[in-house]
Design a protein around this motif. Structure first.
Motif, PDB file in Angstrom:
ATOM      1  N   LEU A 150       0.935  -1.141   0.302  1.00  0.00           N
ATOM      2  CA  LEU A 150       0.111   0.072   0.075  1.00  0.00           C
ATOM      3  C   LEU A 150       0.782   1.153   0.169  1.00  0.00           C
ATOM      4  O   LEU A 150       1.710   1.132   0.890  1.00  0.00           O
ATOM      5  N   TRP A 151       0.515   1.932  -0.991  1.00  0.00           N
ATOM      6  CA  TRP A 151       1.727   3.746  -0.492  1.00  0.00           C
ATOM      7  C   TRP A 151       0.680   4.943  -0.185  1.00  0.00           C
ATOM      8  O   TRP A 151      -0.414   4.533  -0.897  1.00  0.00           O
ATOM      9  N   LEU A 152       0.964   5.401   0.150  1.00  0.00           N
ATOM     10  CA  LEU A 152       0.347   6.708   0.712  1.00  0.00           C
ATOM     11  C   LEU A 152       1.416   7.746   0.513  1.00  0.00           C
ATOM     12  O   LEU A 152       2.358   7.918   1.077  1.00  0.00           O
ATOM     13  N   ARG A 153       0.509   8.912   0.246  1.00  0.00           N
ATOM     14  CA  ARG A 153       1.306   9.976   0.870  1.00  0.00           C
ATOM     15  C   ARG A 153       0.929  11.134   1.672  1.00  0.00           C
ATOM     16  O   ARG A 153      -0.767  11.384   1.213  1.00  0.00           O
ATOM     17  N   SER A 154       1.406  11.485   2.181  1.00  0.00           N
ATOM     18  CA  SER A 154       0.654  12.608   3.498  1.00  0.00           C
ATOM     19  C   SER A 154       1.256  13.968   3.415  1.00  0.00           C
ATOM     20  O   SER A 154       2.946  13.966   4.215  1.00  0.00           O
ATOM     21  N   GLY A 155       0.790  14.753   2.867  1.00  0.00           N
ATOM     22  CA  GLY A 155       2.098  16.132   2.578  1.00  0.00           C
ATOM     23  C   GLY A 155       3.058  15.665   1.762  1.00  0.00           C
ATOM     24  O   GLY A 155       2.549  14.693   0.750  1.00  0.00           O
ATOM     25  N   GLU A 156       5.208  15.895   2.362  1.00  0.00           N
ATOM     26  CA  GLU A 156       5.265  15.366   1.099  1.00  0.00           C
ATOM     27  C   GLU A 156       5.481  14.132   1.453  1.00  0.00           C
ATOM     28  O   GLU A 156       7.371  13.516   0.795  1.00  0.00           O
ATOM     29  N   THR A 157       5.633  13.210   2.357  1.00  0.00           N
ATOM     30  CA  THR A 157       5.719  11.930   3.169  1.00  0.00           C
ATOM     31  C   THR A 157       5.399  10.904   1.985  1.00  0.00           C
ATOM     32  O   THR A 157       4.028  10.723   1.923  1.00  0.00           O
ATOM     33  N   LEU A 159       5.260   7.338   1.806  1.00  0.00           N
ATOM     34  CA  LEU A 159       5.122   6.020   2.502  1.00  0.00           C
ATOM     35  C   LEU A 159       4.981   4.779   2.020  1.00  0.00           C
ATOM     36  O   LEU A 159       3.655   4.288   0.734  1.00  0.00           O
ATOM     37  N   GLN A 160       5.927   3.149   2.081  1.00  0.00           N
ATOM     38  CA  GLN A 160       5.187   2.140   1.555  1.00  0.00           C
ATOM     39  C   GLN A 160       4.888   1.468   2.382  1.00  0.00           C
ATOM     40  O   GLN A 160       5.921   0.940   2.604  1.00  0.00           O
ATOM     41  N   LEU A 161       3.862   0.923   2.346  1.00  0.00           N
ATOM     42  CA  LEU A 161       3.813  -0.774   3.479  1.00  0.00           C
ATOM     43  C   LEU A 161       3.576  -1.469   2.498  1.00  0.00           C
ATOM     44  O   LEU A 161       2.405  -2.128   1.318  1.00  0.00           O
TER      45      LEU A 161
END
Length: 184
Positions: A150-157, A159-161
């Protein structure tokens, strides 16, 4: 024969004799002794390992390992995992892995990816795969069932889980992602 020609023919002979004498003086008995050191005699100290409390963001600072605790992962997936261990860091990728205590190929793995050249939105669009999904408090998220990530973006961050060797649904990925975002 005149004096200069005798001197000239004697010079090479004297030079050769001097060279032979010099080489004879440099026998193995006269060589300087080089001290050798046995590596087993060296005193070395192993670097001290840092002790941190995994899952306690204040203890670890902003590290990726602070985003999830072993209890979080076990509560969502039903699989026990060890404490998170930094799996490496480069200038653009930070990684943490929570391994199953009985099987190294099973567990959770989180990557934090950044780019000094691309804003988070462009970075997310350029590297993600999968279909959009909803994750609370994120700007974007995409679930890829083929790679079980699962990929996610929060602001400039960004993440890949990954959940390696763990049978998990999209809902379980989303639940873990929401915990990660809360700990950012």
């Amino acid at each position: 024969m005149s004096g200069p020609s005798t001197t000239t023919s004697v010079l090479p002979l004297v030079s050769t004799a001097a060279l032979v004498a010099f080489l004879a003086a440099c026998t193995s008995d006269d060589e300087p002794q080089i001290e050798t050191i046995d590596p087993n005699d060296l005193e070395t100290e192993a670097p001290e390992q840092e002790e941190t409390l995994v899952g306690d963001p204040e203890a670890e600072g902003d590290g990726v390992c602070a985003l999830l605790s072993p209890d979080d992962i076990e509560a969502v997936t039903g699989e026990p995992v060890s404490a998170g261990a930094s799996a490496g860091e480069s200038s653009e990728i930070e990684s943490c892995m929570w391994s199953h205590p009985e099987a190294d190929h099973r567990g959770a793995h989180v990557l934090s990816i950044s780019s000094g050249e691309l804003p988070g939105e462009e970075l997310f669009e350029s590297i993600t795969s999968g279909e959009p999904t909803d994750v609370t408090n994120t700007d974007e998220a995409a679930f890829d069932p083929e790679s079980q990530s699962l990929w996610l973006r929060s602001g400039e961050t960004v993440l890949q889980l990954y959940l390696n060797g763990v049978e998990s649904s999209e809902e379980e990925f989303v639940e873990l992602a929401e915990i990660m975002v809360d700990n950012l």
